[in-house]
Design an enzyme around this catalytic site. Sequence first.
Site, short mmCIF file in Angstrom:
data_model
loop_
_atom_site.label_atom_id
_atom_site.label_comp_id
_atom_site.label_asym_id
_atom_site.label_seq_id
_atom_site.Cartn_x
_atom_site.Cartn_y
_atom_site.Cartn_z
N LYS A 54 98.65 119.33 13.61
CA LYS A 54 97.20 119.40 13.49
C LYS A 54 96.63 118.05 13.04
CE LYS A 54 97.22 124.34 12.52
NZ LYS A 54 97.33 124.63 13.93
N CYS A 55 97.08 117.01 13.70
CA CYS A 55 96.73 115.64 13.35
C CYS A 55 96.04 114.99 14.54
CB CYS A 55 98.03 114.90 13.00
SG CYS A 55 97.89 113.13 12.71
N GLY A 56 95.18 114.04 14.30
CA GLY A 56 94.56 113.31 15.39
C GLY A 56 95.58 112.57 16.25
#
Length: 159
Positions: free
Chosen positions: A34-36
């Site tokens: 759930k990271c850019g």
Amino acid sequence: MSVYDISVKTISGEEQTLAAYKGHVLLIVNTASKCGLTPQYKGLQELYERYQDQGLVVLGFPCNQFAGQEPGSEEEIAQFCDLNYGVTFPLFAKVDVNGPTAHPLYQYLKSQAPEGNGEEIEWNFAKFLVNKQGQVAKRIGARVQPEELTTDIESLLKA
């Protein structure tokens, strides 16, 4: 001590050492779903597919230390990686990469890296290249895209 002596837990919960990867070039990455930077999974998988037969192994170590960006269980992480990015490279159980609870692998990688020696990992998707002899050859920042590593990988595979 070498990188091969370090015990890790696979994403399915089995203990093993990294000795299984002796003689390979390793790209070790702390990952998050759930990271850019999560789309880097695609590039990591492409590197793995492209260079696997020549001796590259990508090793993914999920980490929840950065803004809680890897909250899932190991089973959820494995499903996410498979469904969204078709990941076939080895994944491991969640680890801490910084601080007093940092996994021994990350303590070792940070202490042996020629660049940023001993410095904390800055974010998810920081990368370490390990040569065929098990030495940390390069530390690479999180924002460097996997496809930017082809020259380094090719030179280590030829060495």
